[in-house]
Scaffold this active site. Structure first.
Site, PDB file in Angstrom:
ATOM      1  N   GLY B  96     -31.245 -30.680  17.969  1.00 32.80           N
ATOM      2  CA  GLY B  96     -30.838 -29.923  19.157  1.00 32.80           C
ATOM      3  C   GLY B  96     -30.144 -28.655  18.720  1.00 32.80           C
ATOM      4  O   GLY B  96     -29.035 -28.360  19.140  1.00 32.80           O
ATOM      5  N   GLU B 119     -35.548 -28.524  17.967  1.00 33.84           N
ATOM      6  CA  GLU B 119     -35.135 -28.132  19.315  1.00 33.84           C
ATOM      7  C   GLU B 119     -36.274 -28.429  20.271  1.00 33.84           C
ATOM      8  O   GLU B 119     -37.424 -28.141  19.986  1.00 33.84           O
ATOM      9  CB  GLU B 119     -34.764 -26.640  19.292  1.00 33.84           C
ATOM     10  CG  GLU B 119     -34.496 -25.985  20.625  1.00 33.84           C
ATOM     11  CD  GLU B 119     -33.463 -26.715  21.489  1.00 33.84           C
ATOM     12  OE1 GLU B 119     -32.335 -26.969  21.019  1.00 33.84           O
ATOM     13  OE2 GLU B 119     -33.805 -27.031  22.643  1.00 33.84           O
ATOM     14  N   ILE B 120     -35.930 -28.974  21.419  1.00 28.01           N
ATOM     15  CA  ILE B 120     -36.971 -29.397  22.359  1.00 28.01           C
ATOM     16  C   ILE B 120     -37.459 -28.242  23.233  1.00 28.01           C
ATOM     17  O   ILE B 120     -38.581 -28.251  23.725  1.00 28.01           O
ATOM     18  CB  ILE B 120     -36.464 -30.577  23.231  1.00 28.01           C
ATOM     19  CG1 ILE B 120     -37.623 -31.330  23.894  1.00 28.01           C
ATOM     20  CG2 ILE B 120     -35.458 -30.113  24.272  1.00 28.01           C
ATOM     21  CD1 ILE B 120     -37.212 -32.641  24.534  1.00 28.01           C
ATOM     22  N   THR B 159     -36.677 -35.010  19.350  1.00 27.84           N
ATOM     23  CA  THR B 159     -36.225 -35.878  18.255  1.00 27.84           C
ATOM     24  C   THR B 159     -35.933 -37.290  18.726  1.00 27.84           C
ATOM     25  O   THR B 159     -35.948 -38.215  17.930  1.00 27.84           O
ATOM     26  CB  THR B 159     -34.943 -35.332  17.614  1.00 27.84           C
ATOM     27  OG1 THR B 159     -33.925 -35.277  18.617  1.00 27.84           O
ATOM     28  CG2 THR B 159     -35.179 -33.949  17.041  1.00 27.84           C
ATOM     29  N   CYS B 178     -24.704 -31.299  17.231  1.00 30.36           N
ATOM     30  CA  CYS B 178     -23.631 -30.413  17.669  1.00 30.36           C
ATOM     31  C   CYS B 178     -23.732 -30.121  19.159  1.00 30.36           C
ATOM     32  O   CYS B 178     -24.765 -29.652  19.628  1.00 30.36           O
ATOM     33  CB  CYS B 178     -23.679 -29.113  16.880  1.00 30.36           C
ATOM     34  SG  CYS B 178     -23.470 -29.372  15.122  1.00 30.36           S
ATOM     35  N   ASP B 181     -26.217 -32.260  24.803  1.00 33.24           N
ATOM     36  CA  ASP B 181     -26.125 -32.248  26.268  1.00 33.24           C
ATOM     37  C   ASP B 181     -25.361 -33.489  26.702  1.00 33.24           C
ATOM     38  O   ASP B 181     -25.670 -34.593  26.276  1.00 33.24           O
ATOM     39  CB  ASP B 181     -27.529 -32.259  26.878  1.00 33.24           C
ATOM     40  CG  ASP B 181     -28.282 -30.975  26.556  1.00 33.24           C
ATOM     41  OD1 ASP B 181     -27.613 -29.928  26.424  1.00 33.24           O
ATOM     42  OD2 ASP B 181     -29.517 -31.024  26.425  1.00 33.24           O
ATOM     43  N   THR B 256     -21.553 -22.691  15.433  1.00 36.59           N
ATOM     44  CA  THR B 256     -22.516 -23.055  16.472  1.00 36.59           C
ATOM     45  C   THR B 256     -22.262 -22.169  17.685  1.00 36.59           C
ATOM     46  O   THR B 256     -21.119 -21.754  17.926  1.00 36.59           O
ATOM     47  CB  THR B 256     -22.349 -24.532  16.891  1.00 36.59           C
ATOM     48  OG1 THR B 256     -20.982 -24.755  17.218  1.00 36.59           O
ATOM     49  CG2 THR B 256     -22.748 -25.472  15.782  1.00 36.59           C
ATOM     50  N   GLU B 258     -22.303 -22.994  20.767  1.00 33.32           N
ATOM     51  CA  GLU B 258     -21.406 -23.690  21.697  1.00 33.32           C
ATOM     52  C   GLU B 258     -19.977 -23.671  21.166  1.00 33.32           C
ATOM     53  O   GLU B 258     -19.030 -23.490  21.920  1.00 33.32           O
ATOM     54  CB  GLU B 258     -21.869 -25.127  21.906  1.00 33.32           C
ATOM     55  CG  GLU B 258     -23.168 -25.265  22.697  1.00 33.32           C
ATOM     56  CD  GLU B 258     -23.090 -24.740  24.122  1.00 33.32           C
ATOM     57  OE1 GLU B 258     -22.042 -24.941  24.766  1.00 33.32           O
ATOM     58  OE2 GLU B 258     -24.068 -24.122  24.572  1.00 33.32           O
TER      59      GLU B 258
HETATM   60  C1  LIG Z   1     -25.797 -27.794  24.434  1.00 33.59           C
HETATM   61  S1  LIG Z   1     -27.072 -27.371  23.346  1.00 33.59           S
HETATM   62  C2  LIG Z   1     -26.271 -27.193  21.759  1.00 33.59           C
HETATM   63  C3  LIG Z   1     -26.985 -26.242  20.852  1.00 33.59           C
HETATM   64  C4  LIG Z   1     -26.419 -26.095  19.442  1.00 33.59           C
HETATM   65  N1  LIG Z   1     -26.442 -27.358  18.717  1.00 33.59           N
HETATM   66  C5  LIG Z   1     -24.992 -25.546  19.499  1.00 33.59           C
HETATM   67  O1  LIG Z   1     -24.092 -26.318  19.161  1.00 33.59           O
HETATM   68  O2  LIG Z   1     -24.811 -24.414  19.836  1.00 33.59           O
HETATM   69  C6  LIG Z   1     -27.996 -28.875  23.134  1.00 33.59           C
HETATM   70  C7  LIG Z   1     -29.412 -28.608  22.664  1.00 33.59           C
HETATM   71  O3  LIG Z   1     -30.093 -29.813  22.393  1.00 33.59           O
HETATM   72  C8  LIG Z   1     -31.428 -29.667  22.783  1.00 33.59           C
HETATM   73  N2  LIG Z   1     -32.015 -31.002  22.991  1.00 33.59           N
HETATM   74  C9  LIG Z   1     -31.726 -31.881  23.970  1.00 33.59           C
HETATM   75  N3  LIG Z   1     -32.464 -32.988  23.847  1.00 33.59           N
HETATM   76  C10 LIG Z   1     -33.237 -32.817  22.750  1.00 33.59           C
HETATM   77  C11 LIG Z   1     -34.223 -33.628  22.122  1.00 33.59           C
HETATM   78  N4  LIG Z   1     -34.544 -34.832  22.604  1.00 33.59           N
HETATM   79  N5  LIG Z   1     -34.829 -33.140  21.010  1.00 33.59           N
HETATM   80  C12 LIG Z   1     -34.505 -31.925  20.520  1.00 33.59           C
HETATM   81  N6  LIG Z   1     -33.589 -31.134  21.085  1.00 33.59           N
HETATM   82  C13 LIG Z   1     -32.958 -31.563  22.188  1.00 33.59           C
HETATM   83  C14 LIG Z   1     -31.335 -28.866  24.048  1.00 33.59           C
HETATM   84  O4  LIG Z   1     -32.542 -28.242  24.398  1.00 33.59           O
HETATM   85  C15 LIG Z   1     -30.230 -27.865  23.705  1.00 33.59           C
HETATM   86  O5  LIG Z   1     -30.737 -26.702  23.133  1.00 33.59           O
END
Ligand SMILES: C[S@@+](CC[C@H](N)C(=O)[O-])C[C@H]1O[C@@H](n2cnc3c(N)ncnc32)[C@H](O)[C@@H]1O
Lengths: 490, 283
Positions: B96, B119-120, B159, B178, B181, B256, B258
């Protein structure tokens, strides 16, 4: 017209010292038991129903009348899958609509006694028992596998229905909004938070979600589970205990190998190779794994080492069978556009053969496909194609005497052969078909045991009731729907 | 929606205008995407049938085996025949990864390790890929001792479903989760990227001694993750002292996207790390 037997199984096929057998079929919401002694019974008991439904449903209705597949009785939940304990004493069966696991004792006079009824939070899709019959493993549509004792210990609630959703592994405290004002929020999360704050202000906390019976979450996929197998293997370490393994298959092409309880959290490997959903797993006599689903081929595995051995084409023989037998109305010209969905793989309990042998059924196909499987050691091959009178639904084997092997096939007496949607025109089609096997001569069709009973007495949901054909069809045909539709959301 | 269509066109135009060998960094505004993707639905995803089918060479061209062969290196093992193979396995995964802040910061910290962001969301993945491409191009045209960014890559993946398609047992030494969601609603808890059952998959792809790093600003989610990892027999929590000495923890806090946002808003960041234990002997 009777509802077909959507599942069927038999005990004691091939056990050396014991040629008694019991056959159990599930017809809609009913179970029918029959033994070699001729005893038979149904569950639930059907007295009143016979009185009610006895007429208007007889085979001597207007000839050529179009039959309808009726929805199952009232709202009684339909059986979706079942398994017999290794000691043949118990039947564990799943009813779909109420998500319940029901354990029955099989009495000596063939009566079924329901011992417990445990409703799960998600619909179970497959079940099995550990080799010692102590534990039921339930795989569900949400991807989780739970372990439940076969017999709940005294004092536990036996007919527990969860009040709400399952409790997750970590207990939630009293209701507090999950996010704080300091949390960084996307627009959507902020809305949820606002809602939660409002809720916290106005509503009492929701009751904690529980299953009121012993259950352990063993493992989980993030995908619909389609099958589960438990097996044990000799320890490679001198003097070590046998090792238990769980094999699980899912809609996302995966076959996973985990250790058995109490170490089911350890994944030992995956059998990678399928490109479509995997719907059925089968361990052969010698311990090879055969898997099938929406792919054109069956896959054969040395599962303990996550090693692929060979593929066996299943689409081609099915296609050829339909073509040769003039079931061509739903058949594309090009094989490449022809989809099959494996709905059953059974290990043939055939002691005389030095090789593994399996039978395979595909959804909506009026035939069974008998393969010799060598795991690549010699040429594996399709040995026989066994045509049946209607779409094959289930298979059970019995061994009525020394070195005799017989097979009972449950067939779809409602739909036309080679179709899962068109209803039959003819009025009286048998729900069971019998075959006997000989190494030299292959399969030959046979008159049934106590055949007269098989079609008339049981499961008389009348055609006149009409109603939800689709719901009834879904009980019989639920594999091809697992195929992913291309172009799903981004 | 008409507005959305227009945006889409602009985006497409913009993306078309990007060229191979372009050193300009991509503009984030053309890659924004709805915050949540449903991890349960059938996305039009591409993923390898198995880890050995994965074409890593397209993601890490500088490490492609075939390239080395051309350069006259001794080919070793059967992997050398495989044009998809690379000279060393990917060892660090950022799950993610969002817009990739952590990846870019980790790259110079682990110059000999291959790091993958997963990343999804399609557009977000494309952004990270474009940025990597641009940074690699920039690095190639300077002679100073800059990071080359050849050791990081990003791919689109769900993932929660397909991690074992990418990595073999014990392949990874570090996994980053990190600011996942939070999925506040109880009903959606199965959508969380940490759960007792998913932790088995993290344990599977991690080698014994490997570390899962988690960070979030949602206290509830932090407690959830700690609870689910501590309950899992394959993990133990890393002690505070060791945690604070780990460079990755600092990077994760500060680099990151976030993490930066939370800093700006003066929020709290909760960190927890978990060590993959050896599997116990069979009972
Ligand atoms: C809140 S963001 C955090 C992004 C980054 N890790 C940061 O800390 O800045 C969470 C990320 O996880 C991704 N995500 C959620 N479920 C996922 C999955 N099943 N596989 C891959 N990525 C996923 C979302 O699309 C989103 O971009």
């Amino acid at each position: 017209m009777a509802h077909p037997y959507q599942c069927i199984l038999a005990s004691n096929a091939g056990s050396l010292d014991e040629f008694n057998w019991t056959l159990i079929g599930a017809s809609g919401p009913k179970l029918v038991v029959q033994s070699c002694s001729g005893a038979r019974s149904t569950w639930p008991k059907e007295k009143e129903e016979i009185a009610e439904n006895g007429q208007g449903d007889e085979p001597n209705g207007p000839p050529g009348k179009r039959l309808k597949l009726s929805p199952p009785e009232e709202k009684a939940p339909n059986f979706s899958t079942m398994v017999m304990s290794n000691d043949s004493q118990y039947l564990v069966a799943i009813t779909g609509e109420d998500k319940c696991i029901r354990v029955f004792q099989i009495d000596s006079d063939c009566q079924l006694q329901q011992l417990s009824q445990r409703c799960m939070p998600r619909r179970p899709s497959a079940i099995t028992l550990t080799s010692d019959d102590s534990t039921i493993l339930v795989a569900d549509k949400f991807g989780d596998v739970y372990a439940l004792p076969l017999l709940p210990s005294p004092g536990e609630e036996r007919n527990a229905i969860p009040t709400a959703e399952p409790s997750e592994a970590v207990t939630e405290k009293k209701f507090t909004p999950a996010a704080s004002v300091l949390t960084v929020h996307s627009g959507r999360n902020r809305k949820v938070l606002e809602e939660q704050m409002k809720q916290a202000a106005s509503l009492p906390p929701k009751p904690k979600e529980t299953m009121k019976f012993k259950h352990d979450l063993l493992l989980g996929h993030v995908s619909m589970l389609t099958d589960v197998i438990y097996t044990t293997v000799e320890s490679p370490v001198e003097g070590g205990k046998p090792r238990g393994y769980i094999l699980t298959s899912d809609r996302d092409e995966h076959i996973r190998l985990s250790r058995g309880p109490p170490q089911a959290h350890i994944i030992e490997g995956f059998c990678h190779g399928h490109e479509q959903f995997v719907s059925r797993l089968c361990l052969t006599k010698s311990g090879l794994l055969v898997s099938g689903g929406g792919d054109t081929d069956l896959f054969v595995w040395d599962w303990l080492n996550s090693r692929f051995l060979e593929t066996l084409s299943i689409r081609d023989p099915v296609f050829d069978f339909l073509k040769t037998n003039k079931f061509e109305s739903n058949l594309p010209d090009d094989k490449a556009h022809f989809n099959i969905a494996v709905s059953g793989i059974w290990n043939l309990p055939n002691k005389d053969s030095e090789f593994d042998e399996i039978l395979v059924a595909c959804e909506g196909i009026p035939a069974l496909f008998h393969f010799k499987v060598t795991g690549g050691k010699a040429a594996s091959s399709l040995s026989h194609v066994i045509a049946v009178n209607a779409n094959a639904l289930g298979v059970a084997f019995i061994q009525p005497r020394e070195s005799a092997l017989q097979m009972i096939v449950s067939v779809d007496n409602v739909h036309k052969p080679a179709s899962t949607t068109e209803l039959r025109d003819e009025e009286h089609a048998s729900r069971l078909q019998y075959f006997s096997y000989s190494q030299a001569g292959g399969w030959s069709s046979q008159a049934g045991y106590h055949k007269q009973e098989s079609d008339s007495e049981v499961g008389m949901e009348g055609a006149r009731k009409g109603g939800d054909e689709k719901a009834a069809r879904d009980i019989l045909y639920n594999v091809e729907v697992l195929r992913k539709r291309p172009g799903a959301e981004d | 929606m008409a507005g959305e269509g227009k945006n889409k066109n602009k985006r497409e135009e913009y993306k078309q205008s990007l060229k191979e060998g372009d050193a300009a960094l991509p503009q984030k505004k053309f890659y924004r995407q709805r915050a949540h993707a449903n991890p349960f639905s059938d996305h039009a995803l591409t993923y390898p049938k198995s880890p050995t089918d994965m074409n890593w060479a397209t993601h890490y061209p500088a490490y492609a085996l075939s390239k080395k062969e051309e350069a006259g290196d001794e080919a070793q093992g059967s992997g050398a025949q495989n044009p998809k193979a690379i000279t060393q396995p990917v060892e660090i995964a950022d799950i993610g990864c969002g817009f990739g802040g952590l990846l870019f910061a980790l790259a110079p910290n682990f110059p000999d390790k291959l790091i993958i962001g997963m990343e999804i969301r399609t557009s977000v993945t494309e952004y990270v890929q474009e940025k990597i491409r641009a940074l690699r191009t920039q690095a190639a045209s300077t002679t100073t001792n800059q990071p080359t960014y050849q050791n990081i890559a990003c791919l689109r993946a769900n993932t929660m479903k397909f991690l074992p398609n990418f990595f073999a047992r014990g392949q990874l030494s570090k996994i980053f989760l990190c600011f996942p969601d939070p999925h506040f609603k109880q009903r959606k808890h199965k959508a969380r990227i940490v759960s007792y059952t998913l932790n088995s998959e993290y344990a599977y792809v991690l080698r014994p001694g490997g570390i899962v790093y988690t960070i979030t600003d949602v206290e509830d989610l932090h407690n959830w993750m700690v609870g689910h990892f501590e309950k899992h027999p394959s993990f133990e929590r890393v002690g505070e002292e060791e945690q604070e000495e780990d460079v990755c923890v600092g990077v994760m806090r500060m680099e990151t996207e976030e993490g930066k946002k939370v800093t700006r808003n003066g929020g709290v960041k909760y960190v927890a790390c978990f060590r993959r234990l050896e599997d116990p002997p069979w009972p």
